[in-house]
Each structure stands twice: as structure tokens, then as C-alpha cells.
Design a protein around this motif. Structure first.
Motif, PDB file in Angstrom:
ATOM      1  N   ARG A  34      -3.113   8.474 -11.619  1.00 25.30           N
ATOM      2  CA  ARG A  34      -4.464   8.556 -12.200  1.00 25.30           C
ATOM      3  C   ARG A  34      -4.721   7.341 -13.081  1.00 25.30           C
ATOM      4  O   ARG A  34      -4.618   7.405 -14.300  1.00 25.30           O
ATOM      5  CB  ARG A  34      -4.614   9.850 -13.008  1.00 25.30           C
ATOM      6  N   ASN A 189     -25.079   9.445 -11.710  1.00 26.58           N
ATOM      7  CA  ASN A 189     -23.796   9.400 -12.428  1.00 26.58           C
ATOM      8  C   ASN A 189     -24.001   9.501 -13.929  1.00 26.58           C
ATOM      9  O   ASN A 189     -23.269  10.195 -14.642  1.00 26.58           O
ATOM     10  CB  ASN A 189     -23.035   8.109 -12.103  1.00 26.58           C
ATOM     11  N   GLU A 193     -22.487  12.348 -16.305  1.00 29.15           N
ATOM     12  CA  GLU A 193     -21.549  11.945 -17.359  1.00 29.15           C
ATOM     13  C   GLU A 193     -22.039  12.376 -18.738  1.00 29.15           C
ATOM     14  O   GLU A 193     -21.270  12.876 -19.564  1.00 29.15           O
ATOM     15  CB  GLU A 193     -21.332  10.430 -17.325  1.00 29.15           C
ATOM     16  N   THR A 260     -17.686  17.241  -5.949  1.00 24.09           N
ATOM     17  CA  THR A 260     -16.664  17.009  -6.972  1.00 24.09           C
ATOM     18  C   THR A 260     -16.887  15.622  -7.544  1.00 24.09           C
ATOM     19  O   THR A 260     -17.052  14.657  -6.794  1.00 24.09           O
ATOM     20  CB  THR A 260     -15.250  17.114  -6.364  1.00 24.09           C
ATOM     21  N   ASN A 262     -15.693  12.757 -10.815  1.00 24.53           N
ATOM     22  CA  ASN A 262     -14.640  12.425 -11.768  1.00 24.53           C
ATOM     23  C   ASN A 262     -15.276  11.783 -12.997  1.00 24.53           C
ATOM     24  O   ASN A 262     -15.918  10.744 -12.893  1.00 24.53           O
ATOM     25  CB  ASN A 262     -13.647  11.454 -11.110  1.00 24.53           C
ATOM     26  N   ASN A 265     -11.672  10.524 -16.028  1.00 24.87           N
ATOM     27  CA  ASN A 265     -10.430  10.853 -15.335  1.00 24.87           C
ATOM     28  C   ASN A 265     -10.137  12.350 -15.279  1.00 24.87           C
ATOM     29  O   ASN A 265      -9.003  12.769 -15.149  1.00 24.87           O
ATOM     30  CB  ASN A 265      -9.241  10.120 -15.976  1.00 24.87           C
ATOM     31  N   ARG A 266     -11.178  13.157 -15.388  1.00 22.07           N
ATOM     32  CA  ARG A 266     -11.033  14.605 -15.245  1.00 22.07           C
ATOM     33  C   ARG A 266     -11.955  15.046 -14.118  1.00 22.07           C
ATOM     34  O   ARG A 266     -13.082  14.601 -14.028  1.00 22.07           O
ATOM     35  CB  ARG A 266     -11.392  15.313 -16.548  1.00 22.07           C
ATOM     36  N   GLU A 267     -11.435  15.934 -13.244  1.00 23.24           N
ATOM     37  CA  GLU A 267     -12.206  16.349 -12.074  1.00 23.24           C
ATOM     38  C   GLU A 267     -13.112  17.529 -12.412  1.00 23.24           C
ATOM     39  O   GLU A 267     -12.677  18.499 -13.036  1.00 23.24           O
ATOM     40  CB  GLU A 267     -11.241  16.748 -10.951  1.00 23.24           C
ATOM     41  N   TYR A 268     -14.380  17.425 -12.010  1.00 27.50           N
ATOM     42  CA  TYR A 268     -15.350  18.497 -12.238  1.00 27.50           C
ATOM     43  C   TYR A 268     -15.891  18.981 -10.894  1.00 27.50           C
ATOM     44  O   TYR A 268     -16.272  18.184 -10.048  1.00 27.50           O
ATOM     45  CB  TYR A 268     -16.508  18.015 -13.112  1.00 27.50           C
ATOM     46  N   ASP A 269     -15.887  20.289 -10.734  1.00 26.16           N
ATOM     47  CA  ASP A 269     -16.448  20.898  -9.535  1.00 26.16           C
ATOM     48  C   ASP A 269     -17.888  21.281  -9.863  1.00 26.16           C
ATOM     49  O   ASP A 269     -18.138  21.970 -10.856  1.00 26.16           O
ATOM     50  CB  ASP A 269     -15.639  22.142  -9.158  1.00 26.16           C
ATOM     51  N   SER A 289     -15.055  22.332 -15.141  1.00 24.38           N
ATOM     52  CA  SER A 289     -13.851  21.508 -15.148  1.00 24.38           C
ATOM     53  C   SER A 289     -12.712  22.339 -14.587  1.00 24.38           C
ATOM     54  O   SER A 289     -12.500  23.477 -15.012  1.00 24.38           O
ATOM     55  CB  SER A 289     -13.513  21.065 -16.576  1.00 24.38           C
TER      56      SER A 289
END
Length: 565
Positions: A34, A189, A193, A260, A262, A265-269, A289
């Protein structure tokens, strides 16, 4: 402290015996997969340390101070020293000039050991850097608050200019230009964000006659964050449809999709819903998250004796455990927490969900697909042939699913599921309404957890002496003095008076007495009265305790427990 000397966070934490060599190796290995994730963030995400331990260790070793990004507001003069690009590149914010030396600039930094960042700031400003430690998400959130709207508006303006005066059909424009239009990609984006940094659970993109409104749901309440000219709307919707796998040519029917993304650096559905309105398609997205569902039981907000009851319920080898509450009350988080606690090598856990909200290692997860006739009931029948020990059903929606769940629990399986009811005892009535006999409910049910979320008061809260009426509302002795708190509002909480949420719980353990009442077909009020007599805290009592402790307000307690009483 000599900041020119190369210091590594891993070595500091090893030296202080906060982590082990094995944990450091694992974190470094995962960090390679990552790129861009700092070692401290990786160690926290793996659960080896908490953020405070990292902060304290760094500050002590580097002999610097920690700063809360919400506790200060840099002046325009100080902020003008650096441009937004540099601040975002190095995740830092200039704070103030040192009082003793005007040639020294105090800077809040996510990485106070970044010599290159300090050199660049020194060259740009002509001042020596005095670093302070601040958490990266807090710095990013501050930069979003300061520059986010301006940046989004600039992107929207850029898109508008690029449209030019070419006359093409709306559909052709949507297909040809919008799909690959860089400013719109950036705009989407940016909206996502900023929503993440503002702790939003939902994004609403709403078209009106002459403008588009963007609203975020933060801590359960909607707040408007920006508006755009209607000219960007078509491209905005098209981009979101493409990202979430919807049909961009269909504008007359509601559609659902998911994507999905990012962020930091954290994945969000993200689940996306599209609904045609008179002024165009309204888009609502639900952000989740994947790490947010993985919490320790102690982090849910359960009182110590309720946590004990929760643990006792989870120890049952078979039976049904129900989690109840309205949409958005945190049921999924509680379910995933329970599954994580039960997850071990010697058990086979299978879930059937609509949709799968977070992936958990070691658990077999099945997604409902009505088009392929994979309903909850059909999936459950197949699951029972897969030798499961524990079954999680996303929601018991109909009598067929309820019947299979009861049968599975009686034949030796532990079944965990959710139900939409107002309280614990009401769930028994709901199962009866679904056609389940009272004796079967009493045999199969082992525990019911009802929950709500109440907003936490921000640090700006104001104290006041509770009136007799307010004391009676929380069952407090009217003859004793009590200080409670009310929301005020500051920049930290967006002037709402609240920041974050915490769960309130009503945990019903199916004791022999309660079981007897259920099998006799007793009314929910009778069952609840006995449970309270045996020590169960109601939702209202749990919320009242938080009011006494100054965690939430009377208004929040009333709002969260109105229907439950």
C-alpha cells in the motif's frame, strides 16, 4: 533534538517495547503493498498500537509537542507563506511565528521527521521550521475545510469553459465528452474525498431548476456543503453512473449500483442510488469504510453490564441472536463485531447478505441476487447443506426466511440476524406476525439487542443545571443537583454542537422467566417489564446515563428513544 539525524518510527516503538519485531516486520511487509501509507498508520490499522501511543512515542523521542488541528486557526498572513499544493504534498500546515524568534515558523506536520519537507518550507518561506506533530487525517480535513469548496468550484468552472459553444445532442455529449472529461473526474473525486474527511455517511446530489445542490449527512443530520451551476449536472451524473456500473442511457428508471474508492489509502465501499426527479436524476451515495465495521466489542458503546450480557449471549452454541433498530442505527457494525468475536479456525461461519458490506477473512460471505433467484430463503437452504456452525442473515424480511432461521437454530446452529423493530420485546411480536409459533420462538431465541445512535456533544458544549422535569425524564433524583450539557457550536463541529456518534443499547437475555412468558404468548410490554425487573437497561435508560455523563443532550435522548418507549 537534532532533526537532521535519521530516526525511524519502527525503531522508536521497538525501543519503547510498544511493538514486537514480528509486528514491525508484518507492518513493513503490508506497507509495501500500500504505497503512500505511513508506517504509523499501518501499525494502527493492524491493531498493534493506537494513534495516541504513536503520537506520545514520537513527541517524547523528538522532544516536540503534539497539536490538535482543531485547537488553532492560522492567520491569513501565516497561511499565505505556503500554497495549497505544498501543504497537501507534505501534509503540513503553518501555524504561527515563534514569539521569541520571528525567523522561526511553527509548522504542524503529519511526519515531523521529513527533512525534505522542512527544507522546502525553509527555502520557500526563508524561515527555520519548528515542527509540531499533528495527525494526517486532521490536517487533510483542515485543508479540505479551507480549500475544498474553492477547489471544487474551480474544477466546475474549468469543466464549464471546456464545454465551449459546440452544439451537440445531450446524449452524444454525455457519451463522448463526459465519460473522459478530466475536470469532472476530479470533481467527483473531490466530492467523495471531502465527504470522507467530513465524516459523512451519505452524499446527496440534488438537481433543481437552475442549480445543483450537494449535501452531506454527518452524524445523522444533512448539511449543505456546496452548490454548482446546472451545466455540470449531466456530466456529474454520467461519471457517477459509469463508476458504479449503471446504464448511462437509462434516465427514466431508478437504478442502483456500487463502487469502491480509495481515500487516504483506505478503501471505501460506496452504494449508489439514482432516482429520476422533475429536474433530473437525484443521486444518493452511502459511504462505508471496510475497516469501520471491524471494531472491538468495547468500542461499540455498551455499558459494562450490557457488555457482559452481550458476551453471555454470544457464548450460546445454538439459537437465534437478533439485532434490531431502524435504518442507520449501526446494526451492521454490531453484527460484524459479533462475527469477528466468534470467528476462529474451528468454526464454519457463512453469511447471506444484501449486499455484503465488508469482507472478513475466514468467513464465507454470500450475496443475495434476486435476478438469479438467490433470495435470502434460497441461499439459506443451500447454506444449511454446507455444514455451517454459525449463520449470519443480513435481515429477516419474510416468514419463509424466519421459518428457516428458526429451524436452523433448533437443529444446532447459531443464527445471527437483524430485524426492523423499535425494541427488544417487539421483536418477539414481529416473529409471531411472520407466522412463527410462540413455543418455537421461546425454544430458538437466545438474545435480542436493540440499538440506536445518539450524537456526541462537541467540546464546545455548555453546562446548565437540570430542571426537575429533565431529571424526571432520565429517572434522576429531583432532590439532588445535576449538571447537564447542551449543544453550542464551533468550527470543530461545523456549528452543529455535535461531533461523532455513540450507540445506546437494550440487551434482552432470554432467561427462564422470559422464555416462559414468550411460550405463553405474552404481550411485548409484559415481557419488557419482566426483563427490566431482571436488570435490563432500556434504550431510554442507556441514553439517560449518557446525558448524566455529559456525553449527549436531552434533545438527542428524546429524538433517539421516542419510538422505543
Amino acid at each position: 533534538m537534532n532533526f537532521r539525524k535519521k530516526v525511524r518510527l519502527g525503531d522508536i516503538l521497538l525501543q519503547k517495547e510498544i511493538i514486537t519485531t514480528e509486528q514491525l516486520s508484518k507492518a513493513l511487509e503490508d506497507q509495501k503493498k500500500r504505497p503512500g501509507v505511513m508506517l504509523g498508520e499501518m501499525l494502527v490499522s493492524l491493531g498493534y498500537v493506537d494513534q495516541k501511543q504513536v503520537n506520545d512515542a514520537l513527541c517524547e523521542h523528538l522532544n516536540i509537542e503534539y497539536v490538535d488541528m482543531n485547537s488553532f486557526e492560522p492567520t491569513e498572513r501565516v497561511m499565505a507563506l505556503l500554497d495549497e499544493e505544498i501543504m497537501r504534498k507534505y501534509t503540513l500546515v503553518p501555524m504561527d511565528f515563534d514569539k521569541n524568534n520571528a525567523g522561526v515558523l511553527k509548522v504542524a506536520m503529519a511526519d515531523p521527521m521529513n527533512i525534505l519537507a522542512m527544507d522546502d518550507v525553509n527555502i520557500i518561506t526563508g524561515r527555520q521550521v519548528m515542527p509540531f506533530l499533528a495527525e494526517a487525517p486532521a490536517i487533510k480535513s483542515y485543508l479540505d475545510r479551507r480549500f475544498g469548496k474553492k477547489q471544487a468550484q474551480n474544477i466546475a468552472e474549468l469543466y464549464k469553459k471546456e464545454q465551449g459553444s459546440e452544439e451537440e445532442s445531450a446524449e452524444e455529449k454525455a457519451r463522448k465528452e463526459d465519460i473522459e472529461n478530466a475536470p469532472i473526474v476530479q470533481l467527483v473525486n473531490n466530492i467523495v474525498e471531502q465527504a470522507v474527511h467530513d465524516r459523512a455517511s451519505d452524499i446527496h446530489i440534488e438537481p433543481f431548476e437552475y442549480f445543483v445542490k450537494i449535501r452531506y449527512r454527518v452524524d445523522g443530520s444533512l448539511r449543505e456543503v456546496m452548490t454548482y451551476e446546472k451545466s455540470v449536472f449531466s456530466a456529474l451524473v454520467t461519471r457517477i453512473k459509469i463508476m458504479s456500473g449503471m446504464d448511462i442511457s437509462e434516465k427514466r428508471k431508478p437504478q442502483d449500483g456500487r463502487m469502491t474508492v480509495n481515500v487516504d489509502n483506505r478503501e471505501y465501499d460506496i452504494r449508489v442510488s439514482c432516482l429520476p426527479t422533475v429536474y433530473g436524476e437525484k443521486i444518493v451515495t452511502r459511504l462505508a469504510s471496510k475497516e469501520g465495521f471491524r471494531r472491538a466489542k468495547s468500542e461499540l458503546g455498551l455499558q459494562p453490564d450490557d457488555l457482559e450480557r452481550f458476551d453471555k449471549i454470544l457464548q450460546n452454541p445454538h439459537g437465534i441472536i437478533l439485532v434490531t433498530g431502524p435504518t442507520g442505527s449501526g446494526k451492521s457494525t454490531t453484527l460484524y463485531t459479533a462475527l469477528s468475536a466468534l470467528n476462529s479456525e474451528d468454526v464454519n461461519i457463512i453469511t447471506v447478505e444484501d449486499p455484503v458490506e465488508a469482507n472478513i477473512d475466514g468467513i464465507n460471505q454470500v450475496m443475495v441476487n434476486n435476478k438469479a433467484d438467490m433470495t435470502f430463503a434460497n441461499a439459506l437452504r443451500s447454506i444449511l447443506r454446507q455444514d455451517p456452525d454459525i449463520i449470519m442473515i443480513g435481515e429477516i424480511r419474510d416468514s419463509e426466511t424466519a421459518e428457516i432461521a428458526v429451524r436452523a437454530s433448533i437443529t444446532g446452529h447459531l443464527v445471527v440476524s437483524t430485524l426492523h423493530t423499535n425494541g427488544t420485546a417487539n421483536s418477539i411480536g414481529r416473529l409471531r406476525d411472520m407466522g412463527i409459533e410462540s413455543y418455537l420462538i421461546s425454544d430458538s431465541l437466545v438474545g435480542v439487542i436493540a440499538q440506536r445512535l445518539v450524537r456526541r456533544l462537541c467540546e464546545c458544549k455548555q453546562a446548565k443545571e437540570a430542571s426537575d422535569e429533565e431529571k424526571m425524564m432520565i429517572d434522576y433524583d429531583v432532590n439532588k443537583p445535576l449538571t447537564i450539557y447542551e449543544p453550542c457550536g464551533c468550527k470543530l463541529c461545523g456549528n452543529s454542537g455535535y461531533k461523532g456518534r455513540i450507540g445506546i443499547y437494550e440487551v434482552l437475555t432470554i432467561t427462564p422467566g422470559v422464555r416462559k412468558l414468550i411460550s405463553k404468548g405474552a404481550e411485548p410490554d409484559e415481557i419488557k417489564a419482566l426483563a427490566v425487573e431482571e436488570g435490563m437497561h432500556t434504550l431510554k435508560a442507556a441514553a439517560g446515563l449518557y446525558v448524566e455523563q455529559g456525553i449527549t443532550s436531552i434533545a438527542e435522548m428524546i429524538k433517539a428513544t421516542y419510538e422505543a418507549e
